[in-house]
Design an enzyme around this catalytic site. Structure first.
Site, PDB file in Angstrom:
ATOM      1  N   SER A  10      40.070  24.564  42.885  1.00 27.36           N
ATOM      2  CA  SER A  10      40.941  25.045  43.378  1.00 27.36           C
ATOM      3  C   SER A  10      42.215  24.823  44.543  1.00 27.36           C
ATOM      4  O   SER A  10      42.092  23.378  44.926  1.00 27.36           O
ATOM      5  CB  SER A  10      40.979  26.262  44.926  1.00 27.36           C
ATOM      6  OG  SER A  10      42.524  26.735  45.390  1.00 27.36           O
ATOM      7  N   HIS A  35      42.203  25.993  39.074  1.00 26.16           N
ATOM      8  CA  HIS A  35      42.346  26.783  39.945  1.00 26.16           C
ATOM      9  C   HIS A  35      43.924  26.871  40.605  1.00 26.16           C
ATOM     10  O   HIS A  35      43.714  26.051  41.669  1.00 26.16           O
ATOM     11  CB  HIS A  35      41.295  27.578  40.773  1.00 26.16           C
ATOM     12  CG  HIS A  35      41.335  28.852  41.641  1.00 26.16           C
ATOM     13  ND1 HIS A  35      41.187  30.267  40.007  1.00 26.16           N
ATOM     14  CD2 HIS A  35      41.717  29.596  42.128  1.00 26.16           C
ATOM     15  CE1 HIS A  35      41.597  31.186  41.748  1.00 26.16           C
ATOM     16  NE2 HIS A  35      41.379  30.455  42.279  1.00 26.16           N
ATOM     17  N   ASP A  37      46.311  28.848  43.088  1.00 28.15           N
ATOM     18  CA  ASP A  37      46.623  29.552  43.970  1.00 28.15           C
ATOM     19  C   ASP A  37      48.452  30.162  44.690  1.00 28.15           C
ATOM     20  O   ASP A  37      48.284  29.276  44.661  1.00 28.15           O
ATOM     21  CB  ASP A  37      45.973  29.784  45.198  1.00 28.15           C
ATOM     22  CG  ASP A  37      44.299  29.908  44.928  1.00 28.15           C
ATOM     23  OD1 ASP A  37      43.840  30.799  44.036  1.00 28.15           O
ATOM     24  OD2 ASP A  37      44.224  28.931  45.415  1.00 28.15           O
ATOM     25  N   MET A  39      50.408  32.059  46.545  1.00 24.18           N
ATOM     26  CA  MET A  39      51.024  32.692  47.970  1.00 24.18           C
ATOM     27  C   MET A  39      52.002  32.783  48.240  1.00 24.18           C
ATOM     28  O   MET A  39      53.179  31.974  48.329  1.00 24.18           O
ATOM     29  CB  MET A  39      49.953  32.074  48.847  1.00 24.18           C
ATOM     30  CG  MET A  39      48.331  32.061  49.002  1.00 24.18           C
ATOM     31  SD  MET A  39      47.246  31.187  49.761  1.00 24.18           S
ATOM     32  CE  MET A  39      46.319  31.103  49.270  1.00 24.18           C
ATOM     33  N   HIS A  69      46.536  31.793  40.243  1.00 23.89           N
ATOM     34  CA  HIS A  69      45.698  33.534  40.808  1.00 23.89           C
ATOM     35  C   HIS A  69      46.403  34.013  41.716  1.00 23.89           C
ATOM     36  O   HIS A  69      47.325  32.990  42.423  1.00 23.89           O
ATOM     37  CB  HIS A  69      44.390  33.037  41.348  1.00 23.89           C
ATOM     38  CG  HIS A  69      44.072  33.802  42.677  1.00 23.89           C
ATOM     39  ND1 HIS A  69      43.069  33.358  43.444  1.00 23.89           N
ATOM     40  CD2 HIS A  69      45.031  35.114  42.903  1.00 23.89           C
ATOM     41  CE1 HIS A  69      43.457  35.141  44.509  1.00 23.89           C
ATOM     42  NE2 HIS A  69      43.601  35.878  43.965  1.00 23.89           N
ATOM     43  N   MET A  71      48.987  35.589  44.811  1.00 26.23           N
ATOM     44  CA  MET A  71      48.022  36.377  45.709  1.00 26.23           C
ATOM     45  C   MET A  71      49.389  37.111  45.871  1.00 26.23           C
ATOM     46  O   MET A  71      50.239  36.150  46.710  1.00 26.23           O
ATOM     47  CB  MET A  71      48.042  35.470  46.680  1.00 26.23           C
ATOM     48  CG  MET A  71      46.187  35.866  46.192  1.00 26.23           C
ATOM     49  SD  MET A  71      45.345  34.965  47.029  1.00 26.23           S
ATOM     50  CE  MET A  71      45.718  33.162  45.904  1.00 26.23           C
ATOM     51  N   GLY A 145      44.008  34.134  51.129  1.00 24.38           N
ATOM     52  CA  GLY A 145      45.069  33.263  52.066  1.00 24.38           C
ATOM     53  C   GLY A 145      44.966  31.837  52.079  1.00 24.38           C
ATOM     54  O   GLY A 145      46.083  31.105  52.565  1.00 24.38           O
ATOM     55  N   GLY A 147      42.156  28.282  52.222  1.00 25.78           N
ATOM     56  CA  GLY A 147      40.750  27.985  51.858  1.00 25.78           C
ATOM     57  C   GLY A 147      40.102  27.912  53.042  1.00 25.78           C
ATOM     58  O   GLY A 147      40.145  28.019  54.321  1.00 25.78           O
ATOM     59  N   ASP A 178      35.876  33.931  43.748  1.00 23.57           N
ATOM     60  CA  ASP A 178      36.422  32.660  44.116  1.00 23.57           C
ATOM     61  C   ASP A 178      36.102  32.975  45.842  1.00 23.57           C
ATOM     62  O   ASP A 178      36.480  33.945  46.905  1.00 23.57           O
ATOM     63  CB  ASP A 178      37.672  33.241  44.474  1.00 23.57           C
ATOM     64  CG  ASP A 178      38.771  31.995  44.495  1.00 23.57           C
ATOM     65  OD1 ASP A 178      38.882  31.101  45.201  1.00 23.57           O
ATOM     66  OD2 ASP A 178      40.347  33.043  44.104  1.00 23.57           O
ATOM     67  N   GLY A 180      35.235  30.272  49.509  1.00 19.33           N
ATOM     68  CA  GLY A 180      33.325  29.933  50.059  1.00 19.33           C
ATOM     69  C   GLY A 180      32.107  28.901  48.833  1.00 19.33           C
ATOM     70  O   GLY A 180      30.905  29.463  49.506  1.00 19.33           O
ATOM     71  N   GLY A 200      37.487  25.339  46.387  1.00 17.20           N
ATOM     72  CA  GLY A 200      38.565  24.106  46.698  1.00 17.20           C
ATOM     73  C   GLY A 200      37.636  22.894  47.589  1.00 17.20           C
ATOM     74  O   GLY A 200      37.880  22.274  47.206  1.00 17.20           O
TER      75      GLY A 200
HETATM   76  C1  DX5 Z   1      42.087  31.891  48.201  1.00 10.49           C
HETATM   77  C2  DX5 Z   1      41.619  31.513  47.520  1.00 10.49           C
HETATM   78  C3  DX5 Z   1      40.993  30.268  47.227  1.00 10.49           C
HETATM   79  C4  DX5 Z   1      40.823  29.163  48.347  1.00 10.49           C
HETATM   80  C5  DX5 Z   1      39.383  28.875  47.682  1.00 10.49           C
HETATM   81  O1  DX5 Z   1      43.193  32.762  48.948  1.00 10.49           O
HETATM   82  O2  DX5 Z   1      42.449  31.882  46.532  1.00 10.49           O
HETATM   83  O3  DX5 Z   1      41.089  30.330  45.783  1.00 10.49           O
HETATM   84  O4  DX5 Z   1      41.427  28.584  47.840  1.00 10.49           O
HETATM   85  O5  DX5 Z   1      39.218  28.257  49.179  1.00 10.49           O
HETATM   86  P1  DX5 Z   1      37.212  27.855  49.027  1.00 10.49           P
HETATM   87  O6  DX5 Z   1      36.720  27.047  47.992  1.00 10.49           O
HETATM   88  O7  DX5 Z   1      37.551  26.328  50.531  1.00 10.49           O
HETATM   89  O8  DX5 Z   1      37.074  29.130  49.712  1.00 10.49           O
HETATM   90 ZN    ZN Z   2      42.205  31.475  44.690  1.00 13.18          ZN
END
Ligand code: DX5
Ligand code: ZN
Length: 226
Positions: A10, A35, A37, A39, A69, A71, A145, A147, A178, A180, A200
């Site tokens: 990500s 990936h 993201d 937002m 992705h 959001m 929201g 990482g 997606d 953690g 990410g």
């Molecule tokens: C959260 C995103 C994820 C995020 C993942 O809303 O959709 O893609 O960046 O980040 P990590 O891998 O650090 O949890």
């Molecule tokens: Zn994502």
């Protein structure tokens, strides 16, 4: 039917000041997809990047699949912009679209693969009338929201439930997870049925992307085969 493992870093955790270079570095280090993201500070309480940045990555020479992705709400307004910007896949949250079936048709109509995204508390009943049209199901293992959050273990039961539904459908639908995902959590997610892993902070937070990605892939593969 299990598909080959995909590792999708990500770019939310990448270095935005030198994004093209950092993304290329992750791909050269073995990443499969980018990936991306998106937002909007409305559907989720954070603001990130839009279609111009996706196009900038394509113009920079990134040819790997860009896995968008969304959001955001509304969804449909922004879909054609991402298609024009070079997106390969577009996933969205059903709660964010007034007409989920229409959004899926819109994405497919533009020649992109489509995915539906489930927050930790989103029921799987959204799959009842959509699975036949999906190329990907994305289960959020954190609330969307940000990482760097902790993997929510309740995702594992949900992954098993979706894996069973995908297998029963007989279709090639990717099961993505997606949030953690790291060396500690990826094996359990893979054993529960995921084949596509977003990571990410686990990737961009380490100096040696190649070592991290290889380790993630190895742990996921080992857990699928046992
Ligand atoms: C959260 C995103 C994820 C995020 C993942 O809303 O959709 O893609 O960046 O980040 P990590 O891998 O650090 O949890
Ligand atoms: Zn994502």
């Amino acid at each position: 039917m299990r598909q080959p493992i995909v590792i999708a870093p990500s770019i939310l955790s990448a270095d935005f000041a030198r994004l093209g270079e950092d993304v290329r570095k992750a791909l050269d280090a073995g990443a499969d997809w980018v990936h991306f993201d998106v937002m909007d500070n409305h559907y989720v309480p954070n603001l990130s990047i839009g279609p111009q940045v996706c196009k900038a990555l394509r113009d920079y020479g990134i040819t790997a699949p860009i896995d968008v992705h969304l959001m955001v709400t509304p969804v449909d307004r922004i879909v054609p912009d991402f298609v024009a910007a070079g997106a390969s896949r577009i996933s969205f949250h059903p709660e964010a679209s007034a007409h989920v079936d229409r959004t899926l048709q819109l994405i497919h109509g533009h020649g992109c693969k489509a995915g539906l995204v489930f927050n930790p508390a989103t029921p799987l009943s959204w799959l009842d009338w959509t699975l036949e049209q999906l190329d990907l199901v994305l289960l959020m293992s954190v609330n969307p929201g940000f990482g760097g959050q902790k993997f929510l273990p309740g995702t594992l039961d949900k992954l098993r439930a979706v894996r069973a539904r995908i297998d029963a459908s007989g279709r090639e639908v990717r099961l993505q997870v997606d949030g953690g995902i790291n060396a500690e959590t990826i094996a359990a997610a893979a054993a529960a049925g995921a084949d596509t892993f977003v990571a990410g902070s686990a990737v961009f937070g380490q100096p040696d992307y190649r070592a991290v990605i290889a380790n993630l892939r190895e742990r996921a593969a080992a857990s699928v085969s046992c």
